[in-house]
Design an enzyme around this catalytic site. Structure first.
Site, PDB file in Angstrom:
ATOM      1  N   GLN A 155       0.820  -1.206   0.000  1.00  0.00           N
ATOM      2  CA  GLN A 155       0.000   0.000   0.000  1.00  0.00           C
ATOM      3  C   GLN A 155       0.855   1.257   0.000  1.00  0.00           C
ATOM      4  O   GLN A 155       0.485   2.264  -0.613  1.00  0.00           O
ATOM      5  CB  GLN A 155      -0.944  -0.008   1.195  1.00  0.00           C
ATOM      6  CG  GLN A 155      -1.941  -1.151   1.169  1.00  0.00           C
ATOM      7  CD  GLN A 155      -2.663  -1.258  -0.156  1.00  0.00           C
ATOM      8  OE1 GLN A 155      -3.391  -0.357  -0.566  1.00  0.00           O
ATOM      9  NE2 GLN A 155      -2.445  -2.363  -0.869  1.00  0.00           N
ATOM     10  N   HIS A 214       1.689   3.050  -3.330  1.00  0.00           N
ATOM     11  CA  HIS A 214       0.694   3.815  -4.096  1.00  0.00           C
ATOM     12  C   HIS A 214       1.103   5.278  -4.211  1.00  0.00           C
ATOM     13  O   HIS A 214       1.152   5.841  -5.304  1.00  0.00           O
ATOM     14  CB  HIS A 214      -0.683   3.715  -3.437  1.00  0.00           C
ATOM     15  CG  HIS A 214      -1.447   2.491  -3.833  1.00  0.00           C
ATOM     16  ND1 HIS A 214      -1.897   2.289  -5.108  1.00  0.00           N
ATOM     17  CD2 HIS A 214      -1.835   1.417  -3.117  1.00  0.00           C
ATOM     18  CE1 HIS A 214      -2.540   1.136  -5.173  1.00  0.00           C
ATOM     19  NE2 HIS A 214      -2.513   0.576  -3.979  1.00  0.00           N
ATOM     20  N   HIS A 254     -53.643  17.124   4.147  1.00  0.00           N
ATOM     21  CA  HIS A 254     -53.202  15.734   4.312  1.00  0.00           C
ATOM     22  C   HIS A 254     -54.317  14.939   4.996  1.00  0.00           C
ATOM     23  O   HIS A 254     -54.673  13.829   4.567  1.00  0.00           O
ATOM     24  CB  HIS A 254     -51.947  15.671   5.200  1.00  0.00           C
ATOM     25  CG  HIS A 254     -50.669  15.957   4.486  1.00  0.00           C
ATOM     26  ND1 HIS A 254     -50.347  17.190   3.998  1.00  0.00           N
ATOM     27  CD2 HIS A 254     -49.608  15.146   4.191  1.00  0.00           C
ATOM     28  CE1 HIS A 254     -49.155  17.147   3.441  1.00  0.00           C
ATOM     29  NE2 HIS A 254     -48.680  15.898   3.538  1.00  0.00           N
ATOM     30  N   GLU A 271      -9.058   0.886   5.579  1.00  0.00           N
ATOM     31  CA  GLU A 271      -9.534   0.437   4.266  1.00  0.00           C
ATOM     32  C   GLU A 271      -9.277  -1.062   4.105  1.00  0.00           C
ATOM     33  O   GLU A 271     -10.170  -1.819   3.740  1.00  0.00           O
ATOM     34  CB  GLU A 271      -8.792   1.229   3.183  1.00  0.00           C
ATOM     35  CG  GLU A 271      -9.148   0.819   1.763  1.00  0.00           C
ATOM     36  CD  GLU A 271      -8.274   1.498   0.729  1.00  0.00           C
ATOM     37  OE1 GLU A 271      -8.653   1.478  -0.451  1.00  0.00           O
ATOM     38  OE2 GLU A 271      -7.202   2.038   1.096  1.00  0.00           O
ATOM     39  N   HIS A 272      -8.053  -1.492   4.363  1.00  0.00           N
ATOM     40  CA  HIS A 272      -7.661  -2.903   4.287  1.00  0.00           C
ATOM     41  C   HIS A 272      -7.157  -3.364   5.653  1.00  0.00           C
ATOM     42  O   HIS A 272      -6.355  -2.669   6.272  1.00  0.00           O
ATOM     43  CB  HIS A 272      -6.524  -3.111   3.277  1.00  0.00           C
ATOM     44  CG  HIS A 272      -6.786  -2.545   1.915  1.00  0.00           C
ATOM     45  ND1 HIS A 272      -6.240  -1.345   1.493  1.00  0.00           N
ATOM     46  CD2 HIS A 272      -7.520  -3.015   0.885  1.00  0.00           C
ATOM     47  CE1 HIS A 272      -6.628  -1.100   0.253  1.00  0.00           C
ATOM     48  NE2 HIS A 272      -7.410  -2.099  -0.142  1.00  0.00           N
ATOM     49  N   ASP A 300      -6.948  -6.768  -4.325  1.00  0.00           N
ATOM     50  CA  ASP A 300      -6.877  -5.654  -5.274  1.00  0.00           C
ATOM     51  C   ASP A 300      -7.182  -6.100  -6.697  1.00  0.00           C
ATOM     52  O   ASP A 300      -7.663  -5.303  -7.511  1.00  0.00           O
ATOM     53  CB  ASP A 300      -5.474  -5.030  -5.253  1.00  0.00           C
ATOM     54  CG  ASP A 300      -5.310  -4.022  -4.132  1.00  0.00           C
ATOM     55  OD1 ASP A 300      -6.318  -3.611  -3.539  1.00  0.00           O
ATOM     56  OD2 ASP A 300      -4.153  -3.647  -3.840  1.00  0.00           O
TER      57      ASP A 300
END
Length: 435
Positions: free
Chosen positions: A264, A267, A425, A332-333, A366
């Site tokens: 990661q 990235h 109503h 996230e992971h 992924d």
């Protein structure tokens, strides 16, 4: 002595709570200059349509084009390109596509109804979005896996038309991205990118059709544009930097853990990689593995920058302490590199994707495991979920009153409506009450 400046934290150390909160500081101020630029581009595309898209494509992608029609890639061209990639590449894409489709087929939601004893029918009608836009990074950043992960759930949801936009700076375009578009069932592809592509999808132009939702990753200009057009169209999310937390009991090969953290960190410099170890000696073994392996990585400078700015190796005193940290991070992971990972996972409340056991590398998620890799970041796993078929469907409530049901419900509605001072109503419901 290593020159790597990587945080080493311990839950039992003085000041840990403050250090941990600083590690999780996710404040990313929006650059006002970028927002102003994007706002101007979006407004221009909305006002001038194709002409503005052509102008920005010439300026930013350095392409000599005279119309948006020139920027469309035909379905037949996608088919040709899918045959031009190597056999190994095509088989990998096809295998990943098959697995992603099989997983997402299980997420399909059907319409349902039930009828009450008096004949009143209630239910929910599920329909697909009519048209969806998919943004795909282009040029050097080519992500065919993202095409599959975004396109296939939309097609499983039975979205009739999927429109993909992908920049092609100086005409550079990844064949694997186009092959993935073909395998993913993308209907139309335009080689445009940036904020102008998002605006074209949101508002429509003379050539680019207006969509109902925009999904897919992009740079800060794309993310800002998605945020600005939200409400005109739906979007998947405003994604932050990639994140991984590895929880390890100290019995996994430390080089495996080091490489998982790298996966990661490579990235970008803002990515976050965190180890939570239950054994301080093992924490130091992972640090040694990082120092050993880092010089041989192609993206070592990016990895180093990410680890030093936002990474950490944390030693926790117990599994209970470790899980408190995991749920606070809401990553996230999350890799659970421990014995009885399945049981441990039941104690995880917040994570985008959970990878169980020592043999499950985040990287397979992924690309090809099947579950979606579009995941909540920046702690948003506390309240949001991975991209799925449900993101491309909408639900309409169904109500059909029988004569008896209208009379019974009308009495309740009348009391509540008059209590709110909404006489029309009340009278609307009262007309249907049996005398």
């Amino acid at each position: 002595m290593s020159t790597l400046k990587l945080r080493l934290l311990n839950t039992r150390a003085d000041g840990f709570a403050a250090d941990f909160e600083r590690l999780l500081d996710r404040a990313h101020a929006i650059d006002p200059k970028i927002e102003t630029t994007v706002r101007d581009i979006v407004a221009d595309v909305r006002a001038r349509g194709d002409a503005a898209v052509v102008e920005y494509t010439r300026r930013f992608d350095r392409r000599e084009v005279s119309s948006v029609a020139e920027l469309e890639v035909s379905r037949s061209r996608l088919r040709e390109v899918s045959r031009a990639v190597t056999k190994e590449q095509y088989e990998a894409l096809a295998n990943a596509a098959e697995r992603i489709r099989a997983y997402h087929e299980r997420q399909r939601t059907d319409s349902w109804t039930y009828t009450e004893p008096d004949g009143t029918l209630l239910g929910q009608q599920v329909t697909a979005l009519e048209r969806v836009g998919l943004y795909v990074p282009g040029g050097k950043a080519a992500y065919p896996s993202s095409v599959l992960m975004n396109a296939i759930p939309a097609k499983v949801a039975e979205v009739p038309e999927l429109v993909m936009v992908v920049p092609a700076p100086e005409g550079t375009l990844s064949e694997m991205v186009l092959a993935a578009a073909y395998l993913g069932g993308v209907d139309r592809v335009f080689t445009i990118g940036g904020a102008q592509a998002v605006a074209a999808l949101a508002y429509g132009t003379q050539t680019v059709p207006k969509v109902d939702k925009i999904v897919g990753p992009g740079n800060v200009y794309v993310a800002t544009a998605k945020r600005l057009v939200y409400g005109v169209v739906d979007i998947d999310m405003i994604a932050g930097p990639s994140e991984i937390v590895v929880l390890c009991d100290g019995r996994t090969d430390p080089e495996w853990i080091a490489m998982d953290l790298f996966s990661q960190a490579e990235h970008d410099e803002d990515a976050q990689s965190i180890l939570i170890s239950l054994d301080e000696a093992f924490t130091l073994k992972v640090l040694a593995a990082i120092e050993k392996l880092l010089p041989g990585m192609e993206r070592r400078e990016i990895i180093r920058a990410a680890l030093e700015s936002r990474g950490a190796l944390i030693t926790a005193g117990s599994l209970d302490e470790a899980l408190v940290l995991v749920n606070r991070i809401a990553p996230e992971h999350l890799e659970l590199s421990v014995e009885n990972a399945g049981e441990t996972a039941k104690r995880v409340r917040h994570a985008g994707a959970i990878f169980l056991g020592r043999y499950t590398a985040e990287a397979v998620g992924d690309y090809c495991a099947g579950p979606n890799h579009v995941l909540p970041t920046s702690g948003t796993a506390r309240f949001s979920s991975p991209l799925g078929v449900y993101d491309f469907q909408k639900r309409s409530s169904l109500i059909q009153c029988s004569a008896d049901g209208a009379s019974v419900l009308g009495k309740t509605a009348s009391v509540l409506a008059r209590g709110e001072g909404l006489t029309a109503h009340a009278r609307s419901a009262e007309y249907r009450i049996k005398k």
